[in-house]
Every structure is written in structure tokens, then in C-alpha cells.
Write a protein that holds these residues in place. Structure first.
Motif, mmCIF file in Angstrom:
data_model
loop_
_atom_site.group_PDB
_atom_site.id
_atom_site.type_symbol
_atom_site.label_atom_id
_atom_site.label_comp_id
_atom_site.label_asym_id
_atom_site.label_seq_id
_atom_site.Cartn_x
_atom_site.Cartn_y
_atom_site.Cartn_z
ATOM 1 N N LEU A 1 0.094 -2.615 -4.082
ATOM 2 C CA LEU A 1 0.451 -3.808 -4.981
ATOM 3 C C LEU A 1 -0.519 -4.083 -5.953
ATOM 4 O O LEU A 1 -1.850 -4.074 -6.201
ATOM 5 C CB LEU A 1 0.302 -4.842 -4.732
ATOM 6 C CG LEU A 1 0.292 -6.530 -5.114
ATOM 7 C CD1 LEU A 1 1.656 -7.147 -5.524
ATOM 8 C CD2 LEU A 1 -0.015 -7.826 -4.141
ATOM 9 N N TYR A 2 -0.160 -4.054 -7.061
ATOM 10 C CA TYR A 2 -1.300 -4.501 -8.342
ATOM 11 C C TYR A 2 -0.854 -5.744 -8.657
ATOM 12 O O TYR A 2 0.228 -6.222 -9.227
ATOM 13 C CB TYR A 2 0.266 -3.343 -9.968
ATOM 14 C CG TYR A 2 -1.373 -3.821 -10.934
ATOM 15 C CD1 TYR A 2 -1.804 -3.819 -11.602
ATOM 16 C CD2 TYR A 2 0.221 -3.406 -12.007
ATOM 17 C CE1 TYR A 2 -2.597 -4.434 -12.819
ATOM 18 C CE2 TYR A 2 -0.430 -3.120 -13.337
ATOM 19 C CZ TYR A 2 -1.810 -3.563 -13.440
ATOM 20 O OH TYR A 2 -2.538 -4.038 -14.584
ATOM 21 N N HIS B 1 -4.633 -1.113 -13.922
ATOM 22 C CA HIS B 1 -3.665 -0.080 -14.415
ATOM 23 C C HIS B 1 -3.694 0.782 -14.164
ATOM 24 O O HIS B 1 -2.689 1.470 -13.198
ATOM 25 C CB HIS B 1 -3.252 -0.809 -15.901
ATOM 26 C CG HIS B 1 -2.179 0.244 -16.432
ATOM 27 N ND1 HIS B 1 -0.437 -0.490 -15.979
ATOM 28 C CD2 HIS B 1 -1.617 1.487 -17.100
ATOM 29 C CE1 HIS B 1 -0.494 0.790 -16.910
ATOM 30 N NE2 HIS B 1 -0.504 1.761 -16.901
ATOM 31 N N ALA B 2 -4.405 1.376 -14.565
ATOM 32 C CA ALA B 2 -4.931 2.907 -13.924
ATOM 33 C C ALA B 2 -5.559 3.383 -12.449
ATOM 34 O O ALA B 2 -4.401 4.330 -11.973
ATOM 35 C CB ALA B 2 -6.292 3.454 -15.084
ATOM 36 N N ALA B 3 -5.548 2.626 -12.033
ATOM 37 C CA ALA B 3 -5.630 2.502 -10.241
ATOM 38 C C ALA B 3 -4.749 2.621 -10.035
ATOM 39 O O ALA B 3 -4.552 3.679 -9.065
ATOM 40 C CB ALA B 3 -7.163 1.451 -9.756
ATOM 41 N N PHE B 4 -4.201 1.558 -10.615
ATOM 42 C CA PHE B 4 -2.227 1.285 -9.023
ATOM 43 C C PHE B 4 -1.900 3.023 -9.828
ATOM 44 O O PHE B 4 -1.156 3.036 -9.101
ATOM 45 C CB PHE B 4 -1.447 -0.103 -9.875
ATOM 46 C CG PHE B 4 -0.095 0.318 -9.523
ATOM 47 C CD1 PHE B 4 -0.125 -0.365 -8.154
ATOM 48 C CD2 PHE B 4 0.203 0.302 -10.767
ATOM 49 C CE1 PHE B 4 1.304 -0.725 -7.710
ATOM 50 C CE2 PHE B 4 1.845 -0.202 -10.324
ATOM 51 C CZ PHE B 4 2.274 -0.892 -8.861
ATOM 52 N N VAL B 5 -1.759 3.545 -10.475
ATOM 53 C CA VAL B 5 -0.384 3.938 -11.413
ATOM 54 C C VAL B 5 -1.539 4.993 -10.459
ATOM 55 O O VAL B 5 -0.277 5.721 -10.030
ATOM 56 C CB VAL B 5 -0.506 4.323 -12.632
ATOM 57 C CG1 VAL B 5 0.197 5.540 -13.331
ATOM 58 C CG2 VAL B 5 -0.351 3.490 -13.711
ATOM 59 N N ASP C 1 6.992 2.911 -19.571
ATOM 60 C CA ASP C 1 6.708 3.865 -20.351
ATOM 61 C C ASP C 1 5.500 5.102 -19.472
ATOM 62 O O ASP C 1 5.683 6.525 -19.509
ATOM 63 C CB ASP C 1 5.544 3.974 -21.302
ATOM 64 C CG ASP C 1 5.014 4.766 -22.634
ATOM 65 O OD1 ASP C 1 6.517 4.927 -22.564
ATOM 66 O OD2 ASP C 1 4.287 4.875 -21.848
ATOM 67 N N GLU C 2 4.712 4.327 -18.730
ATOM 68 C CA GLU C 2 3.847 5.300 -17.606
ATOM 69 C C GLU C 2 4.299 5.835 -16.867
ATOM 70 O O GLU C 2 4.365 7.527 -16.452
ATOM 71 C CB GLU C 2 3.266 4.060 -16.853
ATOM 72 C CG GLU C 2 2.030 5.009 -15.778
ATOM 73 C CD GLU C 2 0.499 5.722 -17.167
ATOM 74 O OE1 GLU C 2 -0.022 6.763 -16.950
ATOM 75 O OE2 GLU C 2 -0.144 4.650 -17.750
#
Length: 373
Positions: A82-83, A101-105, A133-134
Motif C-alpha cells: 500500500l502506497y 514513492h521510490a520505496a513503493f515502486v 509514467d513510472e
């Protein structure tokens, strides 16, 4: 083959065999689907054949998505990450929660999660575009589940118009098949009710006629579904009196205009029985928001939020508001606000079972009420 049989152009195939084959094949296909569905549900409850999902959400919508996923485990979706872009989402301990964001991705790619659900409000456009976009170059299913509760009057159902997916923000809350079920039930129930209470109707009509001069029935214009005006029928409970044009005076406790017979009919709600004729005519439903006088509609639709949306469906003889105590005179704005809130709750949560519950509650406790006078 059916066409050939009907035209008597195919004699080398047995009609009896064709009927047996069609029936048995259809039954076998249905049984096979039911069995497969049951076995698949058991397998998924056991933790197999699951699709792991990463959810980007915030607030109550996050909690709602996870609750629906837990309630429908046979669908095979399980929350894996979960983000959390907001505050206050309830998350089970087995779900990894990320605020960055970076940790979730990174977690989604590391765990090879195949589904990313964006359960975000439209105000989070920047976060939505960033996530899309990611994962644009990843073989990941990205699904958008917008939180439209701030905009939608009812739960935002999705339809297709001109081939374009459309979210309904303010539209009839009941789908066409539900409206058909409700319509059929209304007509059958109203016909049966009129047959059953016909002796009571006759007795009430005679009592009203003998109580004072004037017609047996009281007629008044009310709004129906989509604002269409119709004539509602009740037993007359008041003496004939002059009424100022455009001004409606509600009945009050110990109102001198009400006859002795009328007082009894109002207390027991027997004055409402002729409205079953309105149901048979298609103007009303057995269960739904109670229709108000046109003068009240003009007054309240601009000061009570959501008031006019009560007329998204046919008005009813009884309703959720009535069995919860919101009956009779609305001498304070709070009473009308409470009535409207209950009516909108009914529209959001309609089911055939809820209609039956309201009818039974009306029969056993709703005919006599302290606010009916």
C-alpha cells in the motif's frame, strides 16, 4: 436446426433427440460453471491461484478497497503493498505500507507484483500521472479506481455511452434490471393489497362520506419520478375549507380542520390506502421516498442539500424515513433534513430485501405513530 424443424425441412434428425440434447447440454454447462466457480473459490480461500495487488490510495477510500477485497476473497485478489498518500487508512498487518514513492515502486518491482490499483481522488492528478509514467515500460496492469465520493451523490457506477466509459456522478441510482424487479413487485403487491383490504376501503369510504360534506377522496398534485407531476389519492380527513393560493398549511396536532373520522384515519395511516391505486397506475411505488406537496418542493429544494434527488425514483407509500420516525409535520428544517438523509440512504443502499424489510416494519409498527396526526 430450430428453423428447419419449424419449416418441416429436416426429417433425418429426431426432434425428441434434439430437445434432450439441448436440455442436457445446457444443464451440464451450467453445472460445470457452478462447480468450477466453487472449486476456484475454495482454492483461493486456501491461498492459491492469487493475484497480488499494490494499491495507491488515501483516506477512507483506501480502507474501503481493502475491505471489499477481504470480503470477496473468491475473486482472487490480495493486497500486497500500500502506497499511503493520505492519513487514516486501516491496513492489515500483512500489508506492507509505504509513504515514499521510490520505496513503493521498488517493492512492486522486487516482488514482481502484477497489479497496481490507483484508488485516488481526481485532486491527486500529479501522483496518478507520476505512477502511470513510472510503470509505463513494465508489464504491470495499472487500473484506475477514482475516489469520486466528493463529487458523486450516489456511488459512482460506471456505464458506457457511445463506446466511452462513463462514471455516473448524479444519475438514477438503481440500474434498469433493479427498476424492472421493483416495478413488477409493486404492481403485484398493490393488486393483492387492494383485494385484501377492499372491505376496509369500503368501510373507510362510507365513514368519510358520513363524517362531513365533501368528496370521499382528497386529490393533490405531487411530483413523481424525474419530477413528473401526478395526482395522489387519499381518503379525505379534513372538512372543506378555503385555502390561500400557493400557500400550504400542514396539519398540526389538534388541528380543528380534521374530522373525528379523519383523525382516526390519520393516526392509523388508513387514509393512505387509496395510494395503492397510484401504484397500479404506475405513479408511485410501494416503497420509496414520500412525495411532498409542490409548495414544499419549491421551498426545500434550495435549502436542503440533495432534496430534489429524492425524485430519482418513484415516490412510495412508505419508506426508510417513515419507519425510522420521520413522519408527519415538518415544522423544523432539521426534521426535513433528517427525512431527506434517510431517503438518500435508501437510494444508495436499495435492495429487494430492504424493500421487504421496510414493508414488514410498516405493517408491524408503522401504521400507528405519535407523529401521525
Amino acid at each position: 436446426m430450430a428453423l428447419m424443424f419449424s419449416l418441416h425441412r429436416i426429417d433425418f434428425v429426431s426432434r425428441l433427440w434434439f430437445a434432450y440434447w439441448t436440455g442436457l447440454s445446457g444443464a451440464a454447462m451450467i453445472a460445470g460453471r457452478i462447480l468450477t466457480h466453487s472449486l476456484l473459490g475454495r482454492v483461493r480461500h486456501a491461498g492459491l491461484n492469487l493475484q497480488h495487488v499494490a494499491i495507491a490510495a488515501c483516506g477512507e477510500h483506501c480502507e474501503e478497497i481493502i475491505q471489499k477485497m477481504e470480503a470477496k476473497q473468491a475473486a482472487g485478489f490480495r493486497a500486497k503493498a500500500l502506497y499511503n498518500l493520505g492519513v487514516g487508512g486501516r491496513v492489515t498487518s500483512s500489508v506492507a505500507v509505504f509513504d515514499q514513492h521510490a520505496a513503493f515502486v521498488g517493492y512492486v518491482r522486487e516482488q514482481k507484483i502484477g497489479e497496481v490499483w490507483l484508488a485516488l481522488p481526481l485532486s491527486e492528478e500529479r501522483a496518478i500521472l507520476k505512477l502511470v509514467d513510472e510503470f509505463r515500460n513494465d508489464l504491470i496492469n495499472i487500473r484506475f479506481m477514482p475516489d469520486v465520493r466528493a463529487l458523486a451523490l450516489f456511488e459512482g457506477s460506471i456505464t458506457e455511452l457511445l463506446g466511452v466509459p462513463t462514471i455516473n456522478l448524479a444519475a438514477p441510482p438503481l440500474p434498469p434490471n433493479a427498476m424492472l424487479i421493483k416495478e413488477l413487485f409493486d404492481r403485484v403487491f398493490a393488486f393483492g393489497a387492494l383485494v385484501a383490504v377492499s372491505p376496509i376501503l369500503l368501510a373507510c369510504a362510507i365513514a368519510v362520506k358520513l363524517s362531513s360534506r365533501g368528496p370521499v377522496f382528497f386529490r393533490q398534485c405531487r411530483k413523481g419520478a424525474d419530477g413528473r407531476v401526478f395526482t395522489i389519492y387519499k381518503f379525505r380527513t379534513m372538512r372543506l375549507h378555503e385555502q390561500q393560493q400557493g400557500v400550504l398549511k400542514q396539519a398540526t396536532r389538534d388541528d380543528p380542520r380534521i374530522t373525528r373520522v379523519g383523525s382516526f384515519l390519520r393516526r392509523t395511516s388508513l387514509d393512505e390506502l387509496p395510494q395503492f391505486f397510484n401504484v397500479l397506475r404506475g405513479d408511485m411505488s410501494v416503497v420509496g421516498p414520500r412525495p411532498h406537496a409542490l409548495e414544499h418542493d419549491d421551498l426545500y429544494q434550495n435549502i436542503v442539500s440533495g432534496y430534489i434527488h429524492r425524485y430519482r425514483i418513484k415516490p412510495g407509500i412508505t419508506g426508510w424515513a417513515q419507519i425510522n420516525g420521520f413522519r408527519g409535520e415538518t415544522d423544523h428544517i432539521e426534521k426535513m433534513e433528517g427525512r431527506v438523509a434517510h431517503d438518500l440512504y435508501y437510494l444508495r443502499n436499495w435492495s429487494f430485501g430492504l424493500d421487504v424489510k421496510i414493508i414488514l416494519a410498516t405493517i408491524f409498527k408503522g401504521f400507528h405513530h405519535r407523529n401521525a396526526y
